[in-house]
Motif scaffolding. Structure first.
Motif, PDB file in Angstrom:
ATOM      1  N   TRP A  50       4.817  13.449  -2.138  1.00  0.00           N
ATOM      2  CA  TRP A  50       3.352  13.489  -2.261  1.00  0.00           C
ATOM      3  C   TRP A  50       2.709  13.887  -0.941  1.00  0.00           C
ATOM      4  N   VAL A  51       3.199  13.269   0.141  1.00  0.00           N
ATOM      5  CA  VAL A  51       2.615  13.551   1.457  1.00  0.00           C
ATOM      6  C   VAL A  51       2.968  14.973   1.895  1.00  0.00           C
ATOM      7  N   GLY A  52       4.251  15.322   1.786  1.00  0.00           N
ATOM      8  CA  GLY A  52       4.711  16.641   2.216  1.00  0.00           C
ATOM      9  C   GLY A  52       3.976  17.769   1.500  1.00  0.00           C
ATOM     10  N   THR A 111      11.781  21.546   4.275  1.00  0.00           N
ATOM     11  CA  THR A 111      13.165  21.065   4.198  1.00  0.00           C
ATOM     12  C   THR A 111      13.190  19.889   3.219  1.00  0.00           C
ATOM     13  N   GLU A 112      14.233  19.761   2.445  1.00  0.00           N
ATOM     14  CA  GLU A 112      14.326  18.702   1.429  1.00  0.00           C
ATOM     15  C   GLU A 112      15.775  18.280   1.263  1.00  0.00           C
ATOM     16  N   VAL A 113      15.986  17.104   0.643  1.00  0.00           N
ATOM     17  CA  VAL A 113      17.336  16.704   0.238  1.00  0.00           C
ATOM     18  C   VAL A 113      17.422  16.603  -1.285  1.00  0.00           C
ATOM     19  N   GLU A 120       0.797  -1.223   0.000  1.00  0.00           N
ATOM     20  CA  GLU A 120       0.000   0.000   0.000  1.00  0.00           C
ATOM     21  C   GLU A 120       0.839   1.287   0.000  1.00  0.00           C
ATOM     22  N   THR A 121       2.000   1.279   0.696  1.00  0.00           N
ATOM     23  CA  THR A 121       2.638   2.582   0.931  1.00  0.00           C
ATOM     24  C   THR A 121       4.064   2.703   0.383  1.00  0.00           C
ATOM     25  N   THR A 122       4.504   3.966   0.253  1.00  0.00           N
ATOM     26  CA  THR A 122       5.817   4.295  -0.304  1.00  0.00           C
ATOM     27  C   THR A 122       6.940   3.530   0.403  1.00  0.00           C
ATOM     28  N   THR A 123       6.918   3.574   1.743  1.00  0.00           N
ATOM     29  CA  THR A 123       7.987   2.944   2.516  1.00  0.00           C
ATOM     30  C   THR A 123       8.053   1.445   2.244  1.00  0.00           C
ATOM     31  N   GLY A 124       6.896   0.786   2.173  1.00  0.00           N
ATOM     32  CA  GLY A 124       6.853  -0.649   1.880  1.00  0.00           C
ATOM     33  C   GLY A 124       7.422  -0.936   0.505  1.00  0.00           C
TER      34      GLY A 124
HETATM   35  N1  LIG Z   1       0.450   9.081   7.198  1.00  0.00           N
HETATM   36  C1  LIG Z   1      -0.083   8.368   6.221  1.00  0.00           C
HETATM   37  O1  LIG Z   1      -1.242   7.990   6.261  1.00  0.00           O
HETATM   38  C2  LIG Z   1       0.743   8.089   5.002  1.00  0.00           C
HETATM   39  C3  LIG Z   1       0.126   7.942   3.751  1.00  0.00           C
HETATM   40  C4  LIG Z   1       0.929   7.728   2.619  1.00  0.00           C
HETATM   41  C5  LIG Z   1       2.313   7.622   2.763  1.00  0.00           C
HETATM   42  N2  LIG Z   1       2.863   7.741   4.015  1.00  0.00           N
HETATM   43  C6  LIG Z   1       4.322   7.673   4.245  1.00  0.00           C
HETATM   44  O2  LIG Z   1       4.839   8.992   4.156  1.00  0.00           O
HETATM   45  C7  LIG Z   1       6.211   8.954   3.744  1.00  0.00           C
HETATM   46  C8  LIG Z   1       6.401   9.855   2.522  1.00  0.00           C
HETATM   47  O3  LIG Z   1       5.619   9.345   1.442  1.00  0.00           O
HETATM   48  P1  LIG Z   1       5.580  10.093   0.021  1.00  0.00           P
HETATM   49  O4  LIG Z   1       4.621   9.332  -0.825  1.00  0.00           O
HETATM   50  O5  LIG Z   1       5.421  11.541   0.203  1.00  0.00           O
HETATM   51  O6  LIG Z   1       7.089   9.782  -0.467  1.00  0.00           O
HETATM   52  P2  LIG Z   1       7.946  10.588  -1.532  1.00  0.00           P
HETATM   53  O7  LIG Z   1       9.055   9.676  -1.907  1.00  0.00           O
HETATM   54  O8  LIG Z   1       7.058  11.141  -2.614  1.00  0.00           O
HETATM   55  O9  LIG Z   1       8.505  11.851  -0.703  1.00  0.00           O
HETATM   56  C9  LIG Z   1       9.458  11.793   0.310  1.00  0.00           C
HETATM   57  C10 LIG Z   1      10.308  13.064   0.202  1.00  0.00           C
HETATM   58  O10 LIG Z   1      11.142  13.173   1.360  1.00  0.00           O
HETATM   59  C11 LIG Z   1      12.408  13.670   0.938  1.00  0.00           C
HETATM   60  N3  LIG Z   1      13.424  13.339   1.944  1.00  0.00           N
HETATM   61  C12 LIG Z   1      14.075  12.164   2.158  1.00  0.00           C
HETATM   62  N4  LIG Z   1      14.946  12.293   3.176  1.00  0.00           N
HETATM   63  C13 LIG Z   1      14.849  13.584   3.612  1.00  0.00           C
HETATM   64  C14 LIG Z   1      15.488  14.332   4.636  1.00  0.00           C
HETATM   65  N5  LIG Z   1      16.425  13.780   5.401  1.00  0.00           N
HETATM   66  N6  LIG Z   1      15.126  15.628   4.801  1.00  0.00           N
HETATM   67  C15 LIG Z   1      14.180  16.212   4.025  1.00  0.00           C
HETATM   68  N7  LIG Z   1      13.547  15.545   3.022  1.00  0.00           N
HETATM   69  C16 LIG Z   1      13.876  14.256   2.830  1.00  0.00           C
HETATM   70  C17 LIG Z   1      12.641  13.010  -0.417  1.00  0.00           C
HETATM   71  O11 LIG Z   1      13.597  13.729  -1.169  1.00  0.00           O
HETATM   72  C18 LIG Z   1      11.232  13.060  -1.020  1.00  0.00           C
HETATM   73  O12 LIG Z   1      11.030  14.234  -1.782  1.00  0.00           O
HETATM   74  C19 LIG Z   1       6.506   7.477   3.509  1.00  0.00           C
HETATM   75  O13 LIG Z   1       7.065   6.927   4.684  1.00  0.00           O
HETATM   76  C20 LIG Z   1       5.124   6.870   3.253  1.00  0.00           C
HETATM   77  O14 LIG Z   1       5.093   5.494   3.498  1.00  0.00           O
HETATM   78  C21 LIG Z   1       2.119   7.988   5.129  1.00  0.00           C
END
Ligand SMILES: NC(=O)c1ccc[n+]([C@@H]2O[C@H](COP(=O)([O-])OP(=O)(O)OC[C@H]3O[C@@H](n4cnc5c(N)ncnc54)[C@H](O)[C@@H]3O)[C@@H](O)[C@H]2O)c1
Length: 422
Positions: free
Chosen positions: A221-223, A240-242, A154-158
């Motif tokens: 996407w989440v940020g 903040t971003e990398v 389901e999720t990005t981390t997985g």
């Molecule tokens: N809370 C929820 O219900 C929910 C829903 C969907 C996804 N998530 C989780 O949220 C997280 C992000 O998902 P996403 O889809 O936005 O992923 P993504 O890959 O689109 O975005 C993550 C961003 O974080 C940045 N990043 C990485 N390390 C960093 C650091 N040290 N400092 C600053 N920025 C940094 C990356 O460059 C990237 O742009 C994942 O762990 C995902 O599983 C949570």
């Protein structure tokens, strides 16, 4: 209903409330309801055992009902120890005859014992949110790998974890990465997490967002969703971003972009959304203002260095439900929301059902697709097929009563040719 399944939930007496709330969510999930109706007649999952490890919420309950309507024998455990809605768990067992192993606030041992119980179900299909079932199967339950047709994630981390497994040549069965569907991450991660994360922070702290410096770590996407919603509430949002591309996008979207070292000095509220570790580290905490609030909405509770926060604290106490106060040696107080776990699920109710409708329509159709294509899938991480993605978007628009145009024959020909119209 007579209960035929094994289960471990908090209290079956909560079932009636769970049923009411599951039905409320169902009203917002018309795409999944349409799939459920078709599944009832076509029975595409008949005879298949599914072990699902997802947040135990009202929306997940409607996915479980859909899989069951398709003929599957389903067991559900939690993908996070704090996100379980105990009334929903009770309703699934008592009313919908689904085995559930999940209790809100369960300790680590119980959490993993519940995942083992889901694996004991001997699944043909797995459904993960963070790859925990797949992790167990690939470590000490490897003898079961051969029985599994496919898994969904389901999720990005997985997905990141599973792609690493694939790159090592160690993936034991095919995976369909539901997160990669446009109808999942464009909507769920952005609009769903965006809104529910703000909701979680407000419910936990009742803080006024207007005029506060709200630091969002990660502009994925989440940020993006969290940042735009915080701005909508009147916060001064800092990113903040990398990744230079994402940082540039944040700048062009009108946000202030700073390093965490700088943002730490000025932020009132911090929310991590990166999928990365120790994004807020000891050296950042050391610089924070008195009263800074720290929350995380990324998948794991490692984005904030909680051990460092603990070691810096001279005193800790619970300031409110879900808010722990850490008093540092110099008297500054730092507040950690929901133990640094997914704040939208721990302190609020997760995503609104309307977005989970599309994510879980992807889950249901991915399970059907895996069964239909069992012979031809390899041990790889696949995306959701484009036709499923588009069909879900079409169904969603239909249920919203939003009409769109279709290409005329002439337009289709024009777009497909290289020399027409020149
Ligand atoms: N809370 C929820 O219900 C929910 C829903 C969907 C996804 N998530 C989780 O949220 C997280 C992000 O998902 P996403 O889809 O936005 O992923 P993504 O890959 O689109 O975005 C993550 C961003 O974080 C940045 N990043 C990485 N390390 C960093 C650091 N040290 N400092 C600053 N920025 C940094 C990356 O460059 C990237 O742009 C994942 O762990 C995902 O599983 C949570």
């Amino acid at each position: 209903m007579a209960r035929t399944k094994r289960y471990d939930v908090k209290d079956l007496a909560l079932a009636a409330e769970g049923v009411r709330r599951i039905e409320w969510a169902d009203r917002q999930m018309p795409v999944l309801a349409a799939i459920r109706q078709r599944f009832e007649t076509e029975q595409p999952l008949n005879g298949y055992r599914i072990s699902a490890c997802l947040h135990v919420t009202t929306e997940t309950a409607n996915l479980m009902r859909t899989l069951k309507a398709g003929g599957a024998d389903v067991v559900l455990c939690a993908s996070n120890p704090l996100s379980t809605q105990d009334d929903v768990a009770a309703a699934l067992v008592d009313e919908f005859d689904v085995s559930v192993f999940a209790i809100k606030g369960e300790d680590n041992d119980t959490y993993y014992a519940h995942i083992e119980a889901a694996v004991d179900h001997k699944p043909h299909l797995t459904m993960d949110d963070g790859a925990d079932v797949i992790g167990v199967l690939h470590s000490h339950r490897r003898e079961q790998l051969g029985d599994i047709i496919a898994g969904t994630e389901e999720t990005t981390t997985g997905v990141i974890r599973l792609k690493a497994l694939e790159a090592d040549g160690a993936l034991g069965f095919p995976i369909i990465a539901v997160n990669e569907a446009n109808t999942k991450h464009l909507f769920d991660n952005r609009y769903g997490t965006g809104q529910s994360t703000i909701d979680g922070i407000i419910r936990a702290t009742n803080v006024l967002l207007a005029g506060k410096r709200f630091v969002v770590a990660g502009y994925g996407w989440v940020g993006r969703g969290v940042a735009s919603r915080a701005r909508g509430m009147g916060s001064l949002v800092v990113i903040t971003e990398v990744d230079p591309l994402r940082a540039l996008e944040a700048v062009m979207d009108g946000f202030e972009v700073l390093s965490m070292a700088k943002a730490a000095e000025i932020g009132d509220i911090f929310c991590t959304a990166t999928g990365d570790k120790h994004v807020i580290a000891r050296e950042h905490i050391e610089k924070m203002k008195d009263g800074a609030i720290l929350a995380n909405t990324g998948h794991f509770n490692v984005e904030i260095d909680i051990p460092a926060l603990k070691s810096l604290a001279a005193e800790t106490r619970l300031a409110r439900e879900f808010v722990e106060e850490f008093t540092l040696a110099d008297g500054r107080r730092i507040y950690l929301v929901a133990d640094g776990r997914l704040v939208n699920l721990a302190a609020a109710e997760g995503h609104p059902a309307l977005v989970m409708d599309m994510s879980f329509a992807n889950q249901a159709l991915a399970a059907e697709y895996a069964v239909q294509n069992a012979g031809s899938l390899e041990r790889k991480v696949y995306g959701v097929p484009d036709e499923i993605d588009r069909e879900i978007a079409r169904l969603k628009l239909e249920t919203m009563g939003v009409p769109i145009d279709t290409l005329t024959e002439d337009q289709a020909k024009y777009l497909a040719s290289w020399d027409e119209g020149t």
